[in-house]
Design a protein around this motif. Structure first.
Motif: not given
Length: 674
Positions: A48-51, A293-303, A307-314, A322-325
């Motif tokens: 997903x980081x690539x695609x 750790x999943x959030x760290x991976x999302x931050x490292x990928x700049x996604x 969008x990366x995990x397909x999860x609702x915001x908490x 705002x994150x999406x925009x």
């Protein structure tokens, strides 16, 4: 030796030899290409980081700005060559491997010779291929400052199993880079390619993947049975004791499996006998660790994680909007700064391939990634329309200019399919042709009966009549309602709940406005909901008593919005708030409202009905009673007439007049409000 620009604290050891972080050193460990490709194929986060970014950069594609025929030709050429899909494949490969290339071929000239755009005719491009960095090799870079190919390879080498090595001129190649390498020396070692985008996020991806794997490995150990056996060491000291002990508990396990019971020696509690207990691992807090750790991976990928995990915001009131925009703005910037320059050569050749020439006025822009909903589009267009109305009323701009601006807003909004074609057909001609005679209009400024205009559009209210502007209508009281078209469904439900004093189906309605304060009806204007408004099934519904009358309360943002719009136009409202409802019964005799199941089906309302408020309803009742005719029935009860009685047929009569009276809603202020 003194260290410059560093922080020391001799008490805490910060910055000294006691500081454990002093020994941290960043060392670049390149990941081999086979490992990167294996991670892409076998790890969902890496894939997903690539695609994701590559897909989002091309998801909404682009809009060409040219004449309609030119746009159609260019888009047809893009479709025939598969530009969008092949560019997506190239971006994915470049992000994964560090680089990829698009090979452009005309099928006629020698690939080792330049592909001159000015010599390219219509339909000259024959193919567009995607090649990985292992399939095509760049040669030495051109270092001649005067060369138009400065910085690019002098030639590319395409390895073929049948033809061997084939030289390719750089004018035929579009190079795509993954993560650029800024150091020229390091870039030279990679022969002009970049790094994989996974290179910098590998550690974060591995940590996120392993954290979930560790939690999964704990699941089989989540619950363990523990049995304390007196003299266990003595039993295990001999082979015979070990065998007997093993047979003993093997038999106990079979008993537990077959009969759900465990046989123990003793009472299971005292130390002299066998003691059974269960040990359970607590997983409290582990989900938060995995999520971190999943959030760290999302931050490292700049996604964004959404969008990366397909999860609702908490979090409280968190929408993730705002994150999406911000992410969409980031992708849009990369489209303009990275992708557009990278494919400029392909675009220039594509235009000539589609049109046979290069018109300077042809260009394109990337479609926005954020696509507003229909409601957001409607709200935005309403804001524009209100602004145009203010400018027109204040005469701050010529009407012709405002009309052109409104035309552009209507076409660009996407709310009116086919309106651009209708505008083109109608042109800039006035709504009517020639002068309008005064007798073409009635006294209220509306087109006279039988007059349909001489142009393409029937004249609208307020247009010129006999060269004079028709004046606004005089303000008057206002009552706005919508008839319930499926009233029979509501009454059938009411009967099933035990209600008997029901309104006729034709009288069921919802009140939108009730203003004793005079209002200019023309200033209110028509509703956007048209001739029919449907409140879908479900949602909040309540049955309550308003005085003697029983009503069905429901929710409708459209009706509330329309009520507020009429209020803004100058209408009054005698209540603190607006609650849409339908009055369906004049009493709740014999019905326990607490036990009633509210009507949950759809509510379909007809067009808006504008009426003045009739205050002298008692006089009108007398007129109706003396006149008889179609108004001489009173099928329901007047809550304000204590003299009413039921006749032999069960209908309500006035109790005063010899003839029964039909109480019309527009004559009754209380019923109007309900």
């Amino acid at each position: 030796m003194w260290l410059v620009d560093n922080l020391f604290n001799l008490i805490s050891g910060l910055g000294t030899a006691k500081d454990k972080t002093v020994g941290n050193v960043h060392v670049f460990v390149p990941r081999p290409l086979p490992e990167i490709q294996a991670a892409y194929r076998g790890n969902w986060i890496a894939r997903k980081v690539v695609d994701v970014v590559a897909f989002d950069m091309l998801r909404e594609w682009r809009a060409w700005k040219a004449e309609d025929a030119q746009v159609e030709a260019i888009e047809a050429a893009e479709t025939a060559l598969g530009v969008r899909q092949k560019l997506l494949d190239g971006l994915r490969m470049a992000r994964r491997d560090g680089g990829a290339a698009l090979l452009i071929g005309d099928g006629a000239s020698d690939p080792a010779q330049p592909l001159v755009p000015e010599r390219l005719g219509k339909g000259s491009i024959r193919y567009l291929h995607v090649l990985g960095r292992e399939e095509i090799t760049p040669g030495e870079p051109d270092r001649d400052p005067a060369s138009p190919w400065f910085g690019e390879p002098v030639s590319w080498q395409l390895v073929s199993a049948t033809r061997g090595q084939q030289a390719i001129h750089p004018s035929r190649v579009v190079r795509l880079i993954g993560a650029p390498i800024l150091e020229s020396v390091q870039s030279a070692t990679e022969r002009g390619w970049g790094d994989s985008v996974l290179q910098a996020v590998f550690e974060a991806v591995d940590q996120a993947t392993s954290s979930a794997a560790y939690v999964n490995a704990m699941l089989p150990e989540a619950k363990q049975d523990v049995i304390s056996v007196p003299g266990l060491s003595q039993h295990l000291s001999t082979e015979e004791g070990t065998r007997r002990l093993t047979d003993r508990f093997a038999y106990a396990a079979r008993m537990k499996s077959m009969f759900g019971m465990l046989l123990l020696e003793g009472d299971g509690k005292s130390p002299d006998g066998e003691v059974f207990e269960q040990k359970q691992i607590s997983f409290a807090g582990l989900p938060d660790v995995v999520r971190l750790f999943l959030l760290i991976a999302a931050g490292a990928a700049d996604i964004p994680a959404t969008r990366l995990l397909g999860q609702s915001p908490s979090g409280l009131n968190a929408t993730g909007d705002s994150d999406t925009r911000n992410y969409y703005d980031h992708v849009a910037a990369r489209q303009k700064v990275e992708l557009t320059p990278a494919i400029r050569r392909l675009d220039e050749l594509l235009i000539r391939h589609a049109l046979g020439a290069r018109p300077p006025e042809v260009w394109y822009e990337w479609n926005p990634l954020y696509q507003p909903t229909q409601k957001e589009k409607a709200d935005a267009f309403k804001t524009v329309a209100d602004a145009v109305a203010v400018l027109a009323k204040a005469k701050l701009a010529p009407l012709e200019i405002l009309a052109q601006g409104t035309k552009g807003a209507a076409v660009d909004s996407g709310l009116f399919p086919g309106i651009d074609a209708a505008y083109e057909e109608h042109g800039d001609a006035p709504l009517t042709e020639g002068e309008l005679d005064a007798d073409q209009f009635g006294p209220d400024g509306q087109p006279a009966e039988g007059f349909t205009g001489t142009g393409n559009v029937v004249p609208l209210r307020g247009r010129v009549a006999g060269g004079q502007q028709v004046a606004d209508a005089a303000p008057r009281t206002l009552y706005v309602s919508r008839k319930l078209l499926n009233g029979a469904d509501l009454l059938a439900w009411a009967k099933s709940q035990g209600f008997t004093d029901l309104y006729p189906a034709g009288e069921l309605h919802v009140t939108i406005a009730y203003s004793r304060q005079p209002v200019d009806w023309m200033a209110v204007g028509p509703t956007w909901q048209g001739a029919e408004l449907k409140v879908e099934a479900g949602g909040p519904r309540l049955v309550e008593r308003f005085g003697d009358v029983v009503v069905l309360l429901f929710s409708s943002s459209e009706l509330r919005w329309r009520w507020q719009e009429i209020r803004d136009a100058g209408a009054a409202w005698d209540h603190p708030d607006y609650q849409p409802h339908v009055s369906f019964a004049l009493s709740a005799d014999g019905v326990d409202l607490d036990q009633v199941q509210p009507y949950n089906g759809p509510l379909v309302f007809g067009p808006e009905i504008f009426e003045p408020i009739t205050e002298n309803w008692r006089a009108r009742l007398a007129e109706d009673s003396l006149g008889g005719g179609p108004n001489a029935t009173l099928p329901f009860r007047d809550a304000y007439n204590p003299n009413q009685r039921r006749d032999a047929r069960g209908r309500w009569t006035s109790g005063l007049e010899p003839l029964p009276i039909r109480l019309k809603r527009k004559h009754h202020p209380r019923i109007q409000q309900l």
